[in-house]
Design an enzyme around this catalytic site. Sequence first.
Site, PDB file in Angstrom:
ATOM      1  N   SER A 194      16.857  34.087 115.704  1.00 28.74           N
ATOM      2  CA  SER A 194      17.130  34.784 114.457  1.00 28.74           C
ATOM      3  C   SER A 194      16.499  34.063 113.287  1.00 28.74           C
ATOM      4  CB  SER A 194      18.649  34.863 114.259  1.00 28.74           C
ATOM      5  OG  SER A 194      18.938  34.985 112.898  1.00 28.74           O
ATOM      6  N   LYS A 195      15.870  34.856 112.407  1.00 28.16           N
ATOM      7  CA  LYS A 195      15.226  34.210 111.268  1.00 28.16           C
ATOM      8  C   LYS A 195      16.260  33.781 110.223  1.00 28.16           C
ATOM      9  CE  LYS A 195      13.177  38.373 109.375  1.00 28.16           C
ATOM     10  NZ  LYS A 195      12.016  38.921 108.752  1.00 28.16           N
ATOM     11  N   ARG A 196      17.484  34.229 110.427  1.00 29.32           N
ATOM     12  CA  ARG A 196      18.518  33.802 109.486  1.00 29.32           C
ATOM     13  C   ARG A 196      19.009  32.387 109.791  1.00 29.32           C
ATOM     14  NH1 ARG A 196      18.295  38.820 107.808  1.00 29.32           N
ATOM     15  NH2 ARG A 196      18.182  39.789 109.831  1.00 29.32           N
ATOM     16  N   MET A 197      18.704  31.933 111.003  1.00 28.04           N
ATOM     17  CA  MET A 197      19.088  30.554 111.319  1.00 28.04           C
ATOM     18  C   MET A 197      18.111  29.623 110.591  1.00 28.04           C
ATOM     19  SD  MET A 197      19.704  31.146 115.320  1.00 28.04           S
ATOM     20  CE  MET A 197      18.981  29.582 115.774  1.00 28.04           C
TER      21      MET A 197
END
Length: 476
Positions: free
Chosen positions: A253-256
Amino acid sequence: MKPVRVRFAPSPTGYLHIGGLRTALYDFLYARSQGGKFILRIEDTDKSREVPGAAEDLIKTLHLLGIDIDEGPRIGGPFGPYTQSERLPLYHEHAQKLMDSGNAYRCFCSSETLSEMRNEQQAKGLFVKYDRRCLALSEHEIQQKLSSGESHVIRLKMPDNRSFKFSDLIRESVEMDSSQSDDQVLIKSDGYPTYHLAAVVDDHFMQISHVIRGEEWLSSTPKHIWLYECFGWEAPTWVHLPLILSTDRSKLSKRMNDVSVESYISKGYLKEALLNFVALLGWHSSDDRELYSLNDLCETFSLERVSKSGAIFDLTKLDWMNGHYIRNLALDTIAERAKPYFSERKIDTSDISKYHKCIAVARERCTLLPELADYCQMFFVKPLLSDADVSLMRTTEAQQVLSWFSNAIPAYSPLNEESINLMVKQCSTDTGIKGKQLYTPLRLALIGQAHGPDLPNTFAILGENEASKRIKDCIV
Ligand code: GLU
């Protein structure tokens, strides 16, 4: 054959993440391998998600990594501007063209109406899509709504019951039904285009030959193909890159936070390792070679060898690669790159010869740049011994070894591998102390720990004076 022109088209919504870097790198490598052009286009049409400064940071990161842009914001080029918010009239002109040809229509439905529609469709188990109620509006009704300033969007009218068959360089033949495509919003109520319209218009006018992007965009491709058809343009070659997965096979996930390229750089990963590692996230050469410089990649990379299946992001492999590059890049390069971490720890690196000797020893044992500075600290700061080590140093045997060395050093000078080996032998003969009993007190005195580089290297780094001083300080 059309000239190869590929674009990396990030939205400036945050840091460049590993997936974005993979797309940029594959674009760049493909362009370089084909003698084509690599274009950067900033897709900043979603103003609500834009992060100030993100585009500049991204350009800086690409530059730092050596991914050179041929055309793009600031650099310019024949098809600019390369930032979508500076191209708004072009999108409006093309949305109008689509409305004129009956392939797009204005939709005045409010968000409440749309969410009711969605709920009803979901309750009935239907595919959620706009039900086209605004398509039934008469010209008169539309004009009235427009003159009263009613907020609206412009939607693409997707064809009914149409099968979209297209070839993708990685997936070969793909087929999708139009019933799975909504009447996509092309121009939002704020006047900005959506990605779909802007990307198609720009890819056409920027003469993009290959659209290389993540697999998540595969389901949007029928809409894009339809747009090309409506405009009467030739579509580019489609290339959808495999997903990047975590080691447990969940989507990365790019939110990580830990997928941002900047965070890897600041943790002390080398650009060479990052590029090499990212290049192998979905691509490998026919001989399964693992280590590549950017130049090697430019020569070897081919889209044909990109796989369909998800690529696993394995941090242990990145660490292994980083260790490899720390050990194998030119010593000067590693010394230069490690400097900021030494400054952070207030370690004075102005004695270049000492600094380089330290790095040569440390790089055999470290994975990340900051670890070099941590490791080398013992050569610059007099070591503090633990209570247990202090007691060990006070034993008669330890004191005998230290005194022997302290007295002998001047006679064996200059200290080098040969003279140090002779000293160790002679000390053993004179004192009857050998092995661990001999080495441990010496190492503790010199570097504060029982394990470390061999004695010749340790003496060479510290220098005779400092080494003698550290040994003397431990004699009670
Ligand atoms: N702006 C899109 C993104 O952020 C680009 C997708 C594409 O390359 O077409 O991923």
